[in-house]
Scaffold this motif. Structure first.
Motif, mmCIF file in Angstrom:
data_model
loop_
_atom_site.group_PDB
_atom_site.id
_atom_site.type_symbol
_atom_site.label_atom_id
_atom_site.label_comp_id
_atom_site.label_asym_id
_atom_site.label_seq_id
_atom_site.Cartn_x
_atom_site.Cartn_y
_atom_site.Cartn_z
ATOM 1 N N PHE A 20 0.833 -1.153 -0.071
ATOM 2 C CA PHE A 20 0.024 0.004 0.068
ATOM 3 C C PHE A 20 0.851 1.312 -0.164
ATOM 4 C CE2 PHE A 20 -2.015 3.490 2.545
ATOM 5 C CZ PHE A 20 -3.020 3.752 1.845
ATOM 6 N N ASP A 32 -5.269 2.742 -2.694
ATOM 7 C CA ASP A 32 -6.595 2.596 -2.231
ATOM 8 C C ASP A 32 -7.073 1.344 -3.037
ATOM 9 O OD1 ASP A 32 -6.572 4.380 -0.193
ATOM 10 O OD2 ASP A 32 -7.685 5.843 -1.475
ATOM 11 N N ALA A 33 -7.043 1.232 -4.202
ATOM 12 C CA ALA A 33 -7.569 0.332 -5.205
ATOM 13 C C ALA A 33 -6.891 -1.048 -4.843
ATOM 14 C CB ALA A 33 -7.117 0.597 -6.567
ATOM 15 N N ARG A 35 -5.247 -1.628 -1.707
ATOM 16 C CA ARG A 35 -5.851 -2.256 -0.531
ATOM 17 C C ARG A 35 -7.346 -2.947 -0.728
ATOM 18 N NH1 ARG A 35 -5.484 2.247 3.922
ATOM 19 N NH2 ARG A 35 -6.951 3.181 2.599
ATOM 20 N N THR A 36 -8.015 -2.196 -1.502
ATOM 21 C CA THR A 36 -9.365 -2.765 -1.500
ATOM 22 C C THR A 36 -9.424 -3.965 -1.968
ATOM 23 O OG1 THR A 36 -10.377 -0.224 -1.647
ATOM 24 C CG2 THR A 36 -11.616 -2.246 -2.423
ATOM 25 N N GLU A 37 -8.864 -4.094 -3.234
ATOM 26 C CA GLU A 37 -8.845 -5.447 -3.902
ATOM 27 C C GLU A 37 -8.257 -6.540 -3.063
ATOM 28 O OE1 GLU A 37 -7.734 -7.641 -7.903
ATOM 29 O OE2 GLU A 37 -7.325 -5.798 -7.834
ATOM 30 N N LEU A 39 -7.933 -6.758 0.479
ATOM 31 C CA LEU A 39 -8.906 -6.867 1.574
ATOM 32 C C LEU A 39 -10.171 -7.859 1.077
ATOM 33 C CD1 LEU A 39 -8.221 -3.789 3.791
ATOM 34 C CD2 LEU A 39 -7.326 -6.119 4.057
ATOM 35 N N ASP A 40 -10.496 -7.237 -0.010
ATOM 36 C CA ASP A 40 -11.831 -8.018 -0.710
ATOM 37 C C ASP A 40 -11.576 -9.514 -0.943
ATOM 38 O OD1 ASP A 40 -13.460 -5.882 -0.366
ATOM 39 O OD2 ASP A 40 -13.425 -5.273 -2.775
ATOM 40 N N ASP A 43 -11.389 -11.189 2.462
ATOM 41 C CA ASP A 43 -12.621 -11.386 2.761
ATOM 42 C C ASP A 43 -13.600 -12.478 2.028
ATOM 43 O OD1 ASP A 43 -12.361 -9.270 4.869
ATOM 44 O OD2 ASP A 43 -13.454 -7.940 3.572
#
Length: 98
Positions: A20, A32-33, A35-37, A39-40, A43
């Motif tokens: 990141f 941000d993209a 980190r989002t990918e 963590l998704d 999850d």
């Protein structure tokens, strides 16, 4: 409905943080993209950790779609343990020596 418990080991958390920060120096939007990918993807293991087949060491690999990173994890007794989130050009298996 969650089928698997997901645990992320501290070294894997550190790798996400380091990646990141690397992206952030170049583009906060890309950071941000990423980190989002990442963590998704982690999850998603709660729902479908058994979707990806294990290798000869029982480690499973989830490749991110938009970034050259792979989530390496073990699945045992309903628990997905994230071992590493490594760059795909890094020495293969580097995280096994931890």
């Amino acid at each position: 409905m969650t089928r698997f418990v997901v645990e992320v080991l501290p070294p894997a958390e550190a790798e996400i943080r380091e990646a990141f920060l690397w992206y952030f120096e170049r583009s906060p939007i890309a950071a941000d993209a990423f980190r989002t990918e990442a963590l998704d993807a982690i999850d998603a293991l709660g729902e479908r950790a058994d979707m990806w087949p294990p290798d000869e060491d029982e480690v499973r690999h989830y490749h991110l779609r938009h970034f050259p990173y792979t989530v390496h994890y073990l699945l045992d007794a309903g628990v997905a343990t994230v071992l590493a989130v490594g760059h795909q050009r890094r020495m293969p298996g580097y995280w096994r020596q931890r």
